[in-house]
Design an enzyme around this catalytic site. Structure first.
Site, mmCIF file in Angstrom:
data_model
loop_
_atom_site.group_PDB
_atom_site.id
_atom_site.type_symbol
_atom_site.label_atom_id
_atom_site.label_comp_id
_atom_site.label_asym_id
_atom_site.label_seq_id
_atom_site.Cartn_x
_atom_site.Cartn_y
_atom_site.Cartn_z
ATOM 1 C CG ASP A 156 -9.030 -20.653 -83.407
ATOM 2 O OD1 ASP A 156 -8.304 -19.645 -82.950
ATOM 3 O OD2 ASP A 156 -9.929 -21.158 -82.551
ATOM 4 C CE LYS A 224 -11.498 -24.347 -81.829
ATOM 5 N NZ LYS A 224 -11.847 -23.379 -82.850
ATOM 6 C CE LYS A 260 -11.924 -22.025 -79.226
ATOM 7 N NZ LYS A 260 -11.398 -21.093 -80.144
#
Length: 324
Positions: A156, A224, A260
Site C-alpha cells: 500500500d 485506495k 479500497k
C-alpha cells in the site's frame, strides 16, 4: 479529450509520454457534479436489505477486511494476535470466514507472515514513507523492496500529494510505475500494488477522478482512499467517484482495478452501505475481496457482533471479541 468508455486505449503510451499530454488527458476527463455525486451517495445509503441478504453481506464484508494496525507502539505480540484473529475472526464459530489481509508496517511483515503462512490471508505492508509520502525516491523504493523481500503479498503506497496538487502529474505517474516495478518477486507472483490518494487532502472530486485515472494508467492493482491518518478519510461520495473511475477504466481497457476505502468505516451498517454502492455503481464483479477491500481496525468486531446477533438472536458482550 478522454476516450469514450468503449475506446481502445492501446495507444496510452502517447498519453503518458509528456507532462503536457498527461495534463491534457487528465483535465479532459468529465468534471464531477459535486451535488449529484453527494445526492446519489446519500440515496444509495438509504437502501435496506433483507435479513438473508444481510447475513451474506456480513460474511462478504468480513472477507474484504484488511485488518490494520499502523501505530508506533505496534509490537510483534500485537501483530501475531492480529494475524491469528484475521485467520479465525470468531474462534467459537468455524463457519465464520477469514479476513482478506493483515496490514502492517514493513518491519512487521515477517512476523505477520510467520503466523499466516499459507492460510490464504494476505500480508499487506504500507510503504513509500507512509503516511506523508514525502521522501527521496530511492528511500521509497528501498522501503518497498524491503517489505516485498520480507514476504508482503501487497504493498500500500502513498502518492506525493504535494506533487499532484502542484500539477506534477508525470512525477506521480513515474513514481507509481517505479514502485510497481519494485513489487516484482523473481520466481513467484509479484506483490500487488494499492495506491493511496489521501483523498481528504485532494480538495475536489475532480482531483479524485483525475488521480484515480492517473494511478490506473500507471498500473495500480487497487486504488485506495486514505491512510487513516488524515480526516476526512473514506467517504461514500469519494468512493462513488473512484468506483465510477474503475468502471469506466474497465469499459475503456478491459482491465479491472480494485477499490479500497480506508479510515472511519467502523460499523456493519456503514460496510453494507459501501457494498450496496459497489453493486450499483461498479457492478457485481467488484463484490469480491480480489476487487474490493475495507481498510479498518475496528470494523471487524462490529461485523462479528452483528453476525452473532443474526445467528443467536442476541448481541455478544463487548468483551466477547478481542479488541484490536
Amino acid at each position: 479529450m478522454p476516450p469514450s468508455p468503449t475506446a481502445d486505449l492501446t495507444g496510452l503510451s502517447d498519453v503518458t509520454a509528456s507532462e503536457s499530454s498527461l495534463t491534457r488527458f487528465l483535465h479532459g476527463l468529465p468534471g464531477v457534479d459535486q451535488v449529484g455525486a453527494e445526492a446519489r451517495a446519500a440515496s444509495l445509503a438509504t437502501r435496506s436489505i433483507k435479513t438473508t441478504a444481510k447475513a451474506q453481506a456480513l460474511d462478504l464484508a468480513i472477507t474484504m477486511v484488511d485488518l490494520t494496525t499502523l501505530e508506533g507502539q505496534d509490537t510483534p505480540g500485537k501483530v501475531r494476535a492480529l494475524a491469528a484473529k484475521a485467520m479465525r475472526p470468531d474462534p467459537a464459530d468455524p463457519t465464520c470466514p477469514a479476513a482478506a489481509a493483515v496490514c502492517v508496517y514493513p518491519d512487521m511483515v515477517a512476523t505477520a507472515k510467520e503466523v499466516l503462512g499459507d492460510s490464504g490471508v494476505h500480508v499487506a505492508a504500507v510503504a513509500t514513507a507512509f503516511p506523508s509520502g514525502r521522501a527521496a525516491m530511492d528511500i521509497k523504493l528501498a522501503d518497498t523492496r524491503d517489505a516485498v523481500e520480507a514476504g508482503a503479498d501487497e504493498i500500500d503506497m502513498v502518492i506525493d500529494r504535494g506533487a499532484f496538487l502542484s500539477g506534477r502529474y508525470l512525477q506521480v505517474f513515474e513514481e507509481i510505475v517505479a514502485v510497481r516495478e519494485a513489487c516484482a518477486r523473481p520466481g513467484s507472483e509479484d506483490a500487488h500494488l494499492k495506491v493511496i490518494f489521501e483523498t481528504g487532502e485532494l480538495q475536489t472530486y475532480d482531483n479524485v477522478r483525475r488521480v484515480s485515472w492517473l494511478a490506473m494508467l500507471a498500473g495500480a492493482h487497487f486504488i485506495k482512499t486514505s491512510t487513516g491518518k488524515v480526516q476526512p478519510a473514506a467517504t461514500l461520495p469519494v468512493t462513488l467517484v473512484m468506483l465510477e473511475a474503475v468502471r469506466d477504466f474497465r469499459a475503456a481497457t478491459g482491465q479491472m482495478v480494485g477499490v479500497k476505502p480506508a479510515g472511519g468505516i467502523r460499523t456493519s451498517k456503514d460496510a453494507i452501505k459501501y457494498l450496496v454502492m459497489v453493486n450499483e455503481v461498479a457492478g457485481g464483479d467488484w463484490l469480491d475481496p480480489d476487487w474490493f477491500r475495507f481498510g479498518a481496525s475496528t470494523l471487524l468486531n462490529d461485523l462479528l457482533m452483528q453476525r452473532t446477533k443474526l445467528t443467536t438472536g442476541r448481541y455478544s458482550g463487548p468483551d466477547y471479541f478481542t479488541l484490536d
